[in-house]
Design a protein around this motif. Structure first.
Motif, PDB file in Angstrom:
ATOM      1  N   THR A  13      17.417 -96.342  56.623  1.00 17.00           N
ATOM      2  CA  THR A  13      18.239 -95.125  56.711  1.00 17.00           C
ATOM      3  C   THR A  13      19.368 -95.174  55.696  1.00 17.00           C
ATOM      4  O   THR A  13      19.682 -94.192  55.046  1.00 17.00           O
ATOM      5  CB  THR A  13      18.837 -94.975  58.116  1.00 17.00           C
ATOM      6  N   LEU A  16      17.942 -94.408  52.290  1.00 20.41           N
ATOM      7  CA  LEU A  16      17.602 -92.994  52.153  1.00 20.41           C
ATOM      8  C   LEU A  16      18.844 -92.149  51.916  1.00 20.41           C
ATOM      9  O   LEU A  16      18.886 -91.316  51.017  1.00 20.41           O
ATOM     10  CB  LEU A  16      16.881 -92.510  53.416  1.00 20.41           C
ATOM     11  N   SER A  17      19.868 -92.418  52.751  1.00 16.57           N
ATOM     12  CA  SER A  17      21.072 -91.609  52.582  1.00 16.57           C
ATOM     13  C   SER A  17      21.735 -91.914  51.239  1.00 16.57           C
ATOM     14  O   SER A  17      22.313 -91.040  50.601  1.00 16.57           O
ATOM     15  CB  SER A  17      22.057 -91.824  53.737  1.00 16.57           C
ATOM     16  N   ALA A  20      20.002 -89.957  48.712  1.00 19.51           N
ATOM     17  CA  ALA A  20      20.350 -88.545  48.897  1.00 19.51           C
ATOM     18  C   ALA A  20      21.724 -88.254  48.295  1.00 19.51           C
ATOM     19  O   ALA A  20      21.900 -87.279  47.553  1.00 19.51           O
ATOM     20  CB  ALA A  20      20.328 -88.180  50.378  1.00 19.51           C
ATOM     21  N   PHE A  23      21.588 -88.309  44.573  1.00 16.00           N
ATOM     22  CA  PHE A  23      20.914 -87.118  44.085  1.00 16.00           C
ATOM     23  C   PHE A  23      21.871 -85.922  44.080  1.00 16.00           C
ATOM     24  O   PHE A  23      21.964 -85.187  43.103  1.00 16.00           O
ATOM     25  CB  PHE A  23      19.692 -86.830  44.960  1.00 16.00           C
ATOM     26  N   ILE A  24      22.596 -85.798  45.204  1.00 16.04           N
ATOM     27  CA  ILE A  24      23.547 -84.680  45.287  1.00 16.04           C
ATOM     28  C   ILE A  24      24.593 -84.778  44.181  1.00 16.04           C
ATOM     29  O   ILE A  24      24.910 -83.804  43.497  1.00 16.04           O
ATOM     30  CB  ILE A  24      24.231 -84.656  46.676  1.00 16.04           C
TER      31      ILE A  24
END
Lengths: 339, 325, 317
Positions: A13, A16-17, A20, A23-24
């Motif tokens: 997790t 993944l975050s 993320a 990416f943002i």
């Protein structure tokens, strides 16, 4: 040798975050790079421009200048960071990077030579020259220092000596051709501010080739994480893997230097940050390094526009400001460890 | 054997000095040269007395300074690849010199060397601060130096890109040039070298012990940190005054000690003088060739020494590397 | 050595003498000068320059110049230099200068002129630049009396001042003043031909990787300002580097390109639709002129050529 002990794998997790968030941030970075520059552009025009609904001056700024420039910055960042990671893996030396390894300096030298001997050379052709120079630079360093591990300092000293030697030759050439000096200076410090779609076109094939081989060889690169003594039993295989590794470094770093000049410290800094965030597992480390490299350069390029606003500053100066102190920190840390 | 080596290299230095006096854009035959040196009032007087002779003297002095600075550093860091260039001294000096050239272009001519010297000592202070007052291992110390050098190097490059109009002047200084150096530079360099060189030689027992490693030094009762400080200061001063007068020539400090070590081994009582002489020889020959290769222009001596020294350096290291396996 | 010592003493003596004369006041000076003239029929030339005062015993004949603008000045006064620092490339002279220039010895780079060769030419006057040559002033002075002018950072008006200094040093003060008068006239006439000068005009040196605007702090920019044109960049820097976006934003109404190489970044920019957005491009007012005329020669001839180009391209038809 704390670096080589396999760290506890971070939870899924978290990873993944992490991806993320990165990416943002990259997306935000792209948007602010497109939005702010010398000309003020409203959000509406920005939207029209990226959806190709307008052909006005403001739209063109974004479509023909800021977009390719930002993409180039991102790709160069990816190249440099991955090249840095791979150099560190191959040499098993945490302070390795294409910059400290004579690869950047070698590429710069040969590009400058090619520009002097064949003044009408195209960008694509000078990429090949950059490769030759990068190979020569790397060979010189390795022949001076060898690739055995635990030679951190010797390798770094040999690398920096070669770096200075090659750059003093580059400077010599520039002095001797004083009437085209201004354009040659570009090859001493990296800048992406003049990059257009042509640069993107030149870079992309090499990125795709380099990264594909990288991913394809990923399982084999795991061998590089093992201690040399163990790996010795694997014999020829490890040498082959190292060779391929250096080849990728040269592809990535050489093409980056040929299009945008040597941008320092990215290759050194980013792999360490990535390792800190995600641990040693190559499957996550490699993409993370690439993305972080791109991220750094997109933001560095963005801020470099405002150092001497309205005039551009080379992005290399910002990476140096961030990377330099980190290099010093790393030098102190690694030096203590080797005692 | 050592005697022969010393006699030979001294002889070489004399030959190179004469050569350096006689060749150039205007070549002077040996008899004319003699005549000019003795009579002092011939058509070549200016060239010999006011132009080439100070250059020869500065070549020799700065060659001494850079080479000995390199010897000390290599012993301190216990690594034959260390040099004033690599640990950032010349880059710090170069950055400050570039600042002067770009920001205060009309400043009087003594400002530039003063700034360069300041730069070198600033690097020294940074080295002290960042290596926890030299308590770090020699390896860490070398890496910190490399890092400082890299940072200053980016600073120099930033200035070069920012002020394109004065690039040439700066690059000429950065690569190290003897052009236009006269007696005033000789007299500002001479006292320093005259004092520092004997002091350096006098340190040879410590340097001999140092290159063996800290454990040895400790058992022999040396206060390592303190000795390191003084030796580093000595090395920085030697390199600093040389760089201030000839520009940031880096390669001499790396290669001259190397060649000398090859010839007489690691005993510093022999190594220091021989490295100094070899450094001077390299400067002399580099300057002579640089002056005649593209008349009427000159190739800066720093670039010439790099071109001459590089292949030999690579050869030396390759051999060493092979021997070690 | 003895001879040189004598000369040195002579030099020092002369300087002291002249200094004391100045101290005695103007009237005195004139008188004694006239007297000296009568007695020896020899005129000394006294020049104040950036690094002091130089006194010449007579008008110099063998002159070495270390900048292109000085060659330009010599040509207007019909004086041939014996040595020129031309960066070892005669192509860098503007045509007019090259035509007038007879035999001379190239003494190499302007940044590091070859001092040995200067000495072997045995000149009796050297004209040097403050930025580039201040470090070798003493050496040059031992070869020959040297005057040092600030040329590298000079704008147009400073160049005119320098011109008079050079004319005086050559013993041609009157001719210099006359020529300068002529120059002003030429410029005035040209201005008439140009008529309206409301345009913003941007001169820029271009090469494969950069577009360097010459702002009003540069020589070329200051000249354009002097004619009455407006500088669109308004920068503290003399030669700011512009990107395409910035150039379009600056939006000059006329551009003079001074290419340093055959292919330049403008070839690339020309393909970009943004290039068409610049007023200068829309008005068909992008001109390519010689860099050696506009940015290197920096003298009366250079400026006259510049305004000639401007009349040709921007004048009222």
């Amino acid at each position: 040798m704390s670096r080589f002990t396999i760290r506890k794998q971070k939870p899924k997790t978290f990873l993944l975050s992490l991806f993320a968030v990165i990416f943002i941030f990259i997306v935000i970075g792209f948007f602010i790079s497109l939005k702010w520059g010398q000309a003020t552009i409203s959000w509406r025009i920005l939207y029209e421009a990226i959806t190709y609904q307008g052909q006005d001056k403001e739209h063109l700024y974004i479509q023909t200048l800021r977009m390719p420039r930002t993409i180039t910055a991102f790709v160069i960042g990816v190249h440099m960071a991955l090249a840095g990671l791979l150099t560190q893996l191959v040499t098993r030396n945490p302070i390795a990077s294409p910059h400290i390894f004579g690869i950047n300096a070698g590429a710069s030298l040969s590009v400058v030579i090619s520009l002097i001997v064949f003044p009408s050379f195209t960008l694509t052709a000078s990429v090949y020259f950059a490769f030759i120079g990068a190979i020569l630079g790397a060979l010189l360093v390795f022949s001076l220092a060898g690739i055995q591990q635990k030679q951190h300092v010797r390798l770094a000293l040999a690398g920096i000596a070669v770096h200075f030697l090659l750059s003093s030759l580059t400077e010599g050439l520039i002095i001797m051709n004083q009437h085209s000096t201004d354009s040659m200076m570009f090859w001493l410090v990296g800048a992406v501010n003049q990059a257009g779609w042509q640069e993107v076109q030149t870079l992309l094939p090499w990125s795709i080739t380099g990264i594909t081989i990288f991913l394809f060889m990923l399982p084999s690169f795991r061998l590089l994480l093992i201690d040399d003594d163990v790996a010795l039993s694997l014999g020829q295989r490890i040498m082959f893997v190292k060779l391929i590794g250096m080849l990728i470094v040269i592809l990535l770093a050489g093409s980056a230097v040929a299009t945008c000049g040597p941008i320092g410290f990215v290759g050194l800094l980013i792999p360490h940050v990535a390792r800190l965030l995600a641990g040693e597992k190559l499957g996550t480390l490699v993409p993370l390094t690439g993305l972080l490299g791109g991220l750094l350069l997109v933001y560095a390029d963005f801020f470099s526009r405002f150092i001497a606003y309205p005039y551009e500053s080379p992005v290399g100066i910002l990476t140096a400001v961030i990377g330099g102190p980190f290099f010093i920190y790393l030098a102190r840390k690694k030096g203590r460890a080797s005692l | 054997m050592n005697k022969i080596i010393f006699t030979f290299s001294c002889l070489l230095m004399m030959i190179f000095s004469l050569l350096s006096l006689s060749v150039g854009a205007v070549s002077i035959s040996i008899p004319d040269l003699w005549y000019s040196l003795l009579q002092k009032d011939t058509s070549f007087s200016f060239i010999v007395w006011e132009y080439r002779l100070p250059r020869v003297v500065i070549s020799i002095l700065s060659g001494f300074g850079l080479a000995v600075s390199g010897v000390i550093l290599q012993s301190l860091v216990r690594n034959p690849l260390a040099s004033p260039d690599v640990i950032g001294l010349t880059k710090g000096a170069g950055f400050f010199a570039a600042l002067v050239i770009f920001l205060f272009p009309s400043s009087p001519s003594y400002v530039l060397p003063a700034a360069a010297l300041t730069g070198a000592f600033l690097v020294f202070i940074l080295l002290l601060l960042l290596s926890k007052r030299l308590t770090l291992s020699p390896d860490a110390f070398a890496l910190v130096g490399i890092a400082i050098g890299a940072v200053f190097q980016s600073g120099i490059q930033y200035l070069l890109v920012k002020y394109p109009a004065d690039i040439n002047m700066t690059l000429l200084w950065l690569s190290g040039s003897l052009w236009g150096r006269g007696w005033s530079e000789v007299f500002s360099l001479l006292p320093w070298i005259l004092i520092l060189l004997p002091v350096a030689w006098w340190q040879y027992p410590k340097l001999n012990v140092f290159q063996l490693g800290d454990e040895y030094s400790q058992t022999l009762g040396l206060d390592i940190i303190r000795q390191r400080f003084w030796l580093l200061l000595l090395s920085v001063s030697l390199a600093g005054v040389s760089v201030a007068s000839v520009g940031s020539i880096g390669f001499i400090g790396l290669i001259a000690p190397h060649i000398a070590r090859k010839l007489v081994g690691g005993r510093h009582q022999l190594l220091i003088p021989l490295a100094a002489i070899i450094g001077a020889n390299l400067m002399l020959i580099g300057d002579s060739i640089g002056r005649i290769i593209i008349v009427p222009r000159e190739v800066p001596v720093g670039i010439m020494t790099a071109i001459i020294g590089a292949p030999y350096f690579v050869y030396l290291l390759r051999r060493e590397h092979k021997r070690k396996g | 050595m003895q001879h040189r010592m004598k000369r040195m003493f002579g030099f020092v003596f002369m300087s002291i003498f002249i200094l004391s004369l100045i101290a005695c006041g103007n009237a005195d000076e004139n008188e004694s000068k006239e007297e000296a003239l009568k007695e020896t029929k020899k005129e000394t030339i006294e020049i104040n320059h950036e690094l002091g005062k130089t006194v010449l015993e007579k008008a110099p004949e063998k002159i070495v110049v270390l900048e292109f603008s000085y060659t330009d000045a010599l040509m207007t006064l019909d004086v041939q230099p014996v040595g020129v620092a031309d960066d070892d490339d005669p192509k860098l002279f503007m045509d007019k200068v090259r035509d007038q220039l007879k035999e001379y010895t190239s003494i190499g780079s302007r940044y590091e002129p070859n001092i040995e060769m200067i000495s072997s030419l045995q000149p009796d006057l050297i004209i040097a630049d403050l930025n580039h040559h201040k470090d070798i002033y003493d050496q040059l002075n031992k070869i020959a009396p040297t005057i040092v002018l600030d040329d590298h950072q000079a704008d147009y008006n400073q160049m005119l001042d320098n011109y008079l200094v050079i004319a005086k040093a050559l013993g041609k003060e009157e001719e210099g003043k006359q020529r300068l008068e002529e120059h002003h006239q030429k410029i005035e006439e040209a201005k008439q031909k140009i008529g309206e000068t409301t345009l913003t005009v941007l001169p820029a040196v271009t090469n494969p990787k950069g577009f360097f605007a010459h702002s009003d702090h540069s020589y070329t920019g200051s000249f354009l300002l002097n004619i009455g044109f407006d500088d669109p960049v308004k920068s503290e820097d003399s030669y700011p580097q512009l990107g395409l976006e910035q150039l379009v934003e600056t939006n000059p109404q006329a551009i003079f390109l001074l290419p340093a190489t055959e292919e330049t970044i403008v070839d690339e920019w020309g393909k970009n639709p943004l290039w068409q957005e610049i007023d200068a491009v829309q008005n068909n007012k992008v001109f390519t002129v010689e860099r050696r005329d506009w940015a290197l020669s920096r003298g009366l001839l250079g400026s006259e050529k510049m305004i000639e180009d401007i009349v040709k391209h921007l004048g009222d038809q």
